[in-house]
Design an enzyme around this catalytic site. Structure first.
Site, short mmCIF file in Angstrom:
data_model
loop_
_atom_site.label_atom_id
_atom_site.label_comp_id
_atom_site.label_asym_id
_atom_site.label_seq_id
_atom_site.Cartn_x
_atom_site.Cartn_y
_atom_site.Cartn_z
N ASP A 22 0.73 -1.41 -0.07
CA ASP A 22 0.05 -0.08 0.04
C ASP A 22 0.78 1.40 -0.07
O ASP A 22 1.67 1.44 0.92
CB ASP A 22 -0.89 0.05 1.27
N ASP A 116 -3.37 2.42 -5.84
CA ASP A 116 -2.17 2.64 -4.85
C ASP A 116 -2.07 1.24 -3.93
O ASP A 116 -1.12 1.49 -3.14
CB ASP A 116 -2.19 3.78 -3.99
N GLU A 117 -2.83 0.58 -4.13
CA GLU A 117 -2.56 -0.86 -3.21
C GLU A 117 -2.90 -2.09 -4.03
O GLU A 117 -3.71 -2.17 -5.01
CB GLU A 117 -3.38 -0.64 -2.14
#
Length: 416
Positions: A22, A116-117
């Site tokens: 993350d 983003d993860e």
């Protein structure tokens, strides 16, 4: 108990090795990456109007209590010295693609959850990458070296535990828990750490004296089903450390959307509201074309300005499915504005959004058996390609249809 943040022990006894990676304060970090003068300052990304929404905040801003999804007005009160930037979704998407390529260099089984993860299945990679913690350290190093950003990582034998560990390790952390320590790790955690325990469910659990994951694991599954429906036994499984969900490499987005909260409430039949829906339709269409996707169903989302208390407002949705699929902004906008007529009443509107669903790859869209695409459709396709080229070179707002600018509060980039 102590979590493993240093050991490089073997994963031979692990049934699966799952990492959750993350990016830390992703949007804000990208802004700082591109403008180093912002480093060390309280950077807040999101809508800048009083009713805008924070989409990301640097850790310097978080010290003042600023969090994602917080109203901008509240963020300004908490952090008046904050540096507010509107956000650049195209840039975040560009960086995200590089991030995901780094993840995919460690395993072919990567399941993105958002820009983003992602989950990364490291099972069976020990010969190539070394023990799990060594691989995770190398992943963190590669992301920093190749992109200049920081990622936090959790490593466990289940998806749920890996996600919890990455959250706990922020910022710039790395934690793991061995399978035989999983139950001991989960037991004292607050029950809201589990997926599916939202605000309403949490309140009901506290009413039933369920405050930790261990409290939930000790309850009878039948009792939980009577209290929480089918979600009850599922949460009991998670609380007991049983999570058989695999990392799915062929993840596909289920919807695209754009929405914004207005600086002042709009009338249902106002031209301002229609202009915003048209702007959203154009923005969604550009993203569909960029990803080579077409959509069949359009959904209109409206949040009324009548407060229900606790920061909640009534939400209305209306949907319509086309005969075929589309990636054309005017068509998406036409359906969205037509759906306004399906909404009765005269209440003011606080938020408006448009989403599209039932996605297909553009090359899968079928033409008629004995005919090519109609001339008008071919013209629209050529026009859209030209507009996309201009937008790619000069920005999304270089060419518009004479519309009022719509401030994006929270573009929908997650799987739904």
């Amino acid at each position: 108990m102590s979590l493993d943040a240093s050991s490089s022990g073997s994963a031979a006894h692990w049934p699966r090795v799952i990492a959750h990676a993350d990016m830390d304060a992703f949007y804000a970090s990208v802004e700082i990456l591109d403008n180093p003068a912002l480093r060390g300052l309280p950077v807040i990304v999101g809508g800048r109007s009083a009713r805008g929404v924070v989409t990301s905040a640097s850790y310097e801003a978080r010290k003042f209590g600023v969090r994602s999804a917080m109203p901008t007005g509240q963020a300004r009160k908490l952090c008046p010295q904050g540096i507010f930037v509107p956000g650049r979704m195209n840039r975040y998407v560009e960086i995200s693609r590089v991030v995901m390529r780094v993840f995919e260099s460690f395993s072919p089984i990567v399941e993105p959850l958002s820009l983003d993860e992602a989950f990364i299945d490291l099972t069976g990679t020990e010969r190539l990458l070394g023990p799990p913690m060594d691989a995770a350290r190398d992943l963190k190093r590669r992301v920093l070296e190749e992109i200049g950003l920081v990622v936090s990582v959790g490593v466990a034998s289940t998806k749920m535990a890996a996600k919890i560990l990455s959250d706990m390790s922020k910022p710039d952390g790395l934690l793991s828990v061995a399978p035989e320590k999983l139950h001991e790790f989960l037991t004292p955690l607050p029950v809201e750490r589990l997926w599916g325990v939202g605000r309403v469910t949490l309140a009901r659990m506290h009413d039933c004296n369920i405050k930790t994951v261990g409290d939930l694991a000790r309850r009878d599954p039948a009792e939980l089903k009577s209290m929480f429906g089918t979600m009850g036994p599922h949460l009991h499984e998670l609380a007991s450390g049983r999570d058989s969900r695999p990392v799915i490499a062929d993840w596909q987005r289920k919807s695209y959307g754009e929405e914004n909260t207005f600086a002042h409430d709009l009338a249902l039949g106002s031209i301002e509201l229609r202009r915003v829906l048209i702007a959203h339709g154009d923005a969604i269409a550009r993203r569909l074309r960029a990803d080579g996707v077409r959509a069949r169903t359009v959904t209109l989302k409206l949040k009324l300005a009548r407060p229900l208390g606790g920061g909640r407002y009534p939400l209305i949705t209306r949907s319509f499915s086309l005969d075929g699929t589309t990636n054309d902004g005017p068509e998406i906008s036409r359906v969205a504005t037509n759906l306004l007529s399906k909404v009765g009443g005269k209440e003011k509107i606080r938020l408006a959004g448009v989403q599209v669903h039932q996605l297909e790859r553009a090359d899968n869209s079928q033409l008629g058996l004995f005919e090519s695409a109609p001339l008008e459709e071919r013209k629209r396709d050529r026009l859209n390609r030209a507009l996309d080229s201009v937008a790619k070179k000069f920005g999304d707002e270089a060419v518009t249809r004479g519309l009022a600018k719509a401030e994006r509060a929270a573009p929908t980039r997650r799987i739904k």
